[in-house]
Design an enzyme around this catalytic site. Structure first.
Site, PDB file in Angstrom:
ATOM      1  CB  ALA A  13      -0.969  -0.106   1.294  1.00 14.03           C
ATOM      2  CE1 TYR A  40     -13.468  -2.974   2.806  1.00  9.25           C
ATOM      3  CE2 TYR A  40     -13.314  -0.942   1.624  1.00  9.25           C
ATOM      4  CZ  TYR A  40     -13.775  -1.621   2.883  1.00  9.25           C
ATOM      5  OH  TYR A  40     -14.919  -1.086   3.724  1.00  9.25           O
ATOM      6  CE1 TYR A  80     -10.416   1.768  -0.478  1.00  8.94           C
ATOM      7  CE2 TYR A  80     -11.341   0.118  -2.028  1.00  8.94           C
ATOM      8  CZ  TYR A  80     -10.325   0.655  -1.305  1.00  8.94           C
ATOM      9  OH  TYR A  80      -9.153  -0.131  -1.289  1.00  8.94           O
TER      10      TYR A  80
HETATM   11  P1  NAD Z   1      -0.143  -1.217   5.426  1.00  9.34           P
HETATM   12  O1  NAD Z   1       0.163   0.155   5.219  1.00  9.34           O
HETATM   13  O2  NAD Z   1      -0.366  -1.638   6.765  1.00  9.34           O
HETATM   14  O3  NAD Z   1       1.215  -2.187   4.630  1.00  9.34           O
HETATM   15  C1  NAD Z   1       1.786  -1.679   3.559  1.00  9.34           C
HETATM   16  C2  NAD Z   1       3.012  -2.229   3.308  1.00  9.34           C
HETATM   17  O4  NAD Z   1       3.598  -1.973   2.263  1.00  9.34           O
HETATM   18  C3  NAD Z   1       3.996  -2.318   4.447  1.00  9.34           C
HETATM   19  O5  NAD Z   1       4.756  -3.327   4.685  1.00  9.34           O
HETATM   20  C4  NAD Z   1       5.054  -1.149   3.750  1.00  9.34           C
HETATM   21  O6  NAD Z   1       6.434  -1.320   4.390  1.00  9.34           O
HETATM   22  C5  NAD Z   1       4.894  -1.682   2.361  1.00  9.34           C
HETATM   23  N1  NAD Z   1       5.528  -0.800   1.437  1.00  9.34           N
HETATM   24  C6  NAD Z   1       4.754   0.734   0.996  1.00  9.34           C
HETATM   25  N2  NAD Z   1       5.318   0.958  -0.034  1.00  9.34           N
HETATM   26  C7  NAD Z   1       6.655   0.182  -0.421  1.00  9.34           C
HETATM   27  C8  NAD Z   1       7.508   0.360  -1.188  1.00  9.34           C
HETATM   28  N3  NAD Z   1       7.739   1.306  -2.229  1.00  9.34           N
HETATM   29  N4  NAD Z   1       8.228  -0.538  -1.382  1.00  9.34           N
HETATM   30  C9  NAD Z   1       8.183  -1.483  -0.543  1.00  9.34           C
HETATM   31  N5  NAD Z   1       7.314  -1.955   0.373  1.00  9.34           N
HETATM   32  C10 NAD Z   1       6.328  -0.862   0.583  1.00  9.34           C
HETATM   33  O7  NAD Z   1      -1.522  -1.570   4.268  1.00  9.34           O
HETATM   34  P2  NAD Z   1      -2.305  -2.492   4.515  1.00  9.34           P
HETATM   35  O8  NAD Z   1      -3.862  -1.931   4.828  1.00  9.34           O
HETATM   36  O9  NAD Z   1      -2.043  -3.820   5.160  1.00  9.34           O
HETATM   37  O10 NAD Z   1      -2.543  -2.774   2.917  1.00  9.34           O
HETATM   38  C11 NAD Z   1      -2.120  -3.967   2.480  1.00  9.34           C
HETATM   39  C12 NAD Z   1      -3.168  -4.135   1.079  1.00  9.34           C
HETATM   40  O11 NAD Z   1      -4.377  -4.679   1.627  1.00  9.34           O
HETATM   41  C13 NAD Z   1      -3.333  -3.084   0.253  1.00  9.34           C
HETATM   42  O12 NAD Z   1      -3.583  -3.491  -1.272  1.00  9.34           O
HETATM   43  C14 NAD Z   1      -4.735  -2.649   0.574  1.00  9.34           C
HETATM   44  O13 NAD Z   1      -5.542  -2.007  -0.299  1.00  9.34           O
HETATM   45  C15 NAD Z   1      -5.249  -4.035   1.002  1.00  9.34           C
HETATM   46  N6  NAD Z   1      -6.488  -3.682   1.893  1.00  9.34           N
HETATM   47  C16 NAD Z   1      -6.769  -3.159   3.017  1.00  9.34           C
HETATM   48  C17 NAD Z   1      -7.761  -2.995   3.601  1.00  9.34           C
HETATM   49  C18 NAD Z   1      -7.706  -2.148   5.045  1.00  9.34           C
HETATM   50  O14 NAD Z   1      -8.782  -1.824   5.249  1.00  9.34           O
HETATM   51  N7  NAD Z   1      -6.789  -1.810   5.522  1.00  9.34           N
HETATM   52  C19 NAD Z   1      -8.934  -3.849   3.413  1.00  9.34           C
HETATM   53  C20 NAD Z   1      -8.840  -4.697   2.280  1.00  9.34           C
HETATM   54  C21 NAD Z   1      -7.754  -4.717   1.471  1.00  9.34           C
END
Ligand code: NAD
Ligand code: NA
Length: 394
Positions: free
Chosen positions: A139, A224, A234
């Site tokens: 993300a 999502y 969204y």
């Molecule tokens: P998060 O911010 O907790 O995790 C993001 C991760 O990506 C971290 O490990 C970060 O270090 C890494 N990252 C970011 N930029 C980077 C880069 N340039 N190079 C290497 N690593 C990098 O996010 P999250 O909420 O766990 O999201 C992860 C996925 O889950 C996303 O695709 C998000 O859309 C999806 N998602 C999130 C939710 C929610 O409610 N949080 C719900 C459904 C799906």
């Protein structure tokens, strides 16, 4: 030093190593208590340091003894300055994994770059041979394109019309209207470039070309959907166009994996407090109402419970259950009609005065501070803490 939370809007610029370690240990404890019938053995997690990616790494390692390589972008500590939370999470994860004799190594850098891809491929080749799963959980608000060097920014905007709805400042509890102007210029294309499927495909192509994927290989990326309420900002907004692209990419990747009988999956996950979701307007109010109801119904889950259910009840079954668009759904409890009806009703009623009662504002805040290792039960925050925590090899 004594480490305190220092927040700026929806980010916290400090993190607490002991609190982060406790969070990771709690997630490990959860997975050990549940166990897994079946899971991966050699796993690359891209975006492995926080949120769903960290939970995936923990579930792989402690649920099925998997060797894991984690890629992420985190800030190391320096004298008098804490590391970012994912750094401390990873340090704790590796410590616990190594205690149990599990292989765990990490790469810190820009996953979108050719350099980090090459470095990761080299490490896999040297240490693991072939891997059987890649979790793609990035993300990021920006992406520098590896071929052109152009830096793209993603946006969180509606498309067509401006969108007005309620939102909450979760620090003060103030509920007020927010208006978000519609996407303009290259906003949609740029957001698709950052958060769409191109980079996921580049990773899998590179791994396959280097012959590092085993027979029956799986890859999963997270998406999502959410309710009607948040659709304009969204799923039908700029980020939704990126998710559409990510979801289509699963089919393209599956096609390219035919020779090794591989498959790419999308898992649609539930709304949770993470660093990414805190940044999206309207979503924090939605989450605080959703939490209230899901907790009352006894169906609340965090990242680790979600990913455990993904592995145990979906991804590793002989026939993987999916929706009509081929997506795995672990947002099924969030999207239950009775849950959504209750959220929609509370949404109408929510005000600054009643939110802490009708919504789970306290739960939202706790989860937010927990992300950075603060407000974690059992941690003595008055204790002098060493901010310099190392991760082997980094
Ligand atoms: P998060 O911010 O907790 O995790 C993001 C991760 O990506 C971290 O490990 C970060 O270090 C890494 N990252 C970011 N930029 C980077 C880069 N340039 N190079 C290497 N690593 C990098 O996010 P999250 O909420 O766990 O999201 C992860 C996925 O889950 C996303 O695709 C998000 O859309 C999806 N998602 C999130 C939710 C929610 O409610 N949080 C719900 C459904 C799906
Ligand atoms: Na993640």
């Amino acid at each position: 030093m004594i480490i305190e939370p220092r927040t700026r809007g929806f980010i916290c610029t400090t993190a607490h190593p002991t609190g982060c370690a406790e969070n990771v240990k709690a997630q490990i404890g959860y997975i050990k208590s549940k166990g897994l019938n079946k899971g991966p053995k050699k796993v690359l997690v891209i975006g492995a340091s926080t949120g769903f990616g960290l939970a995936s790494r923990i579930t792989s390692a402690f649920g099925s003894n998997a060797s894991t390589i984690g890629v992420f972008f985190e800030k190391p500590p320096s004298e008098g300055r804490t590391a970012s939370t994912g750094w401390y999470n990873t340090a704790a994860f590796e410590t616990e994994a190594h205690k149990e004799g599990l292989y765990a190594k990490s790469i810190n850098g820009d996953a979108f770059s050719n350099e980090i891809k090459a470095k990761t491929l080299e490490l896999i080749k040297t240490d693991l041979g072939k891997i059987d799963m890649v979790v793609y959980s990035l993300a990021s608000p920006v992406r520098t394109h590896p071929e052109t060097g152009v830096r793209y920014k993603s946006t969180l905007k509606p498309i067509g019309n401006s969108y007005t709805n309620k939102t909450v400042d979760f620090h003060t509890g103030e509920v007020k209207d927010i208006t978000i102007a519609p996407a303009e210029g290259d906003d949609v294309a740029n957001t698709v470039t950052v958060m769409g499927g191109e980079d996921w495909q580049l990773w899998i192509d590179a791994l396959q070309e280097a012959d590092l994927l085993s027979e029956n290989f799986k890859t999963v990326a997270y998406s999502y959907i959410g309710p009607k309420l948040t659709e304009p900002v969204y799923r039908k907004g700029t980020i939704g166009m990126a998710k559409d692209h990510l979801e289509e990419t699963a089919f393209t990747i599956t096609e390219s994996l035919k020779q090794i009988n591989g498959k790419a999956y999308i898992s649609v996950n539930k709304a949770l407090v993470t660093q990414s979701s805190a940044a999206i307007p309207v979503i924090p109010l939605y989450i605080s109402l959703l939490y209230k109801i899901m907790k009352r119904e006894g169906i609340h889950e965090g990242c680790i419970e979600q990913i455990h259910r993904l592995y145990q009840d979906r991804l590793f079954l002989d026939a993987v259950p999916t929706d009509e668009q081929g997506r795995i759904r672990i947002d099924d409890w969030e999207m239950r009609a009775d849950v959504q009806e209750q959220v929609a009703k509370l949404w109408q009623e929510a005000t600054t005065e009643n939110l802490s009662k009708i919504g789970d504002l306290e739960g939202y805040r706790t989860d937010f501070f927990n992300l950075f290792g603060f407000h974690v039960e059992g941690v003595d925050y008055k204790e002098d803490t060493n901010e310099i925590v190392r991760i082997p090899g980094l």
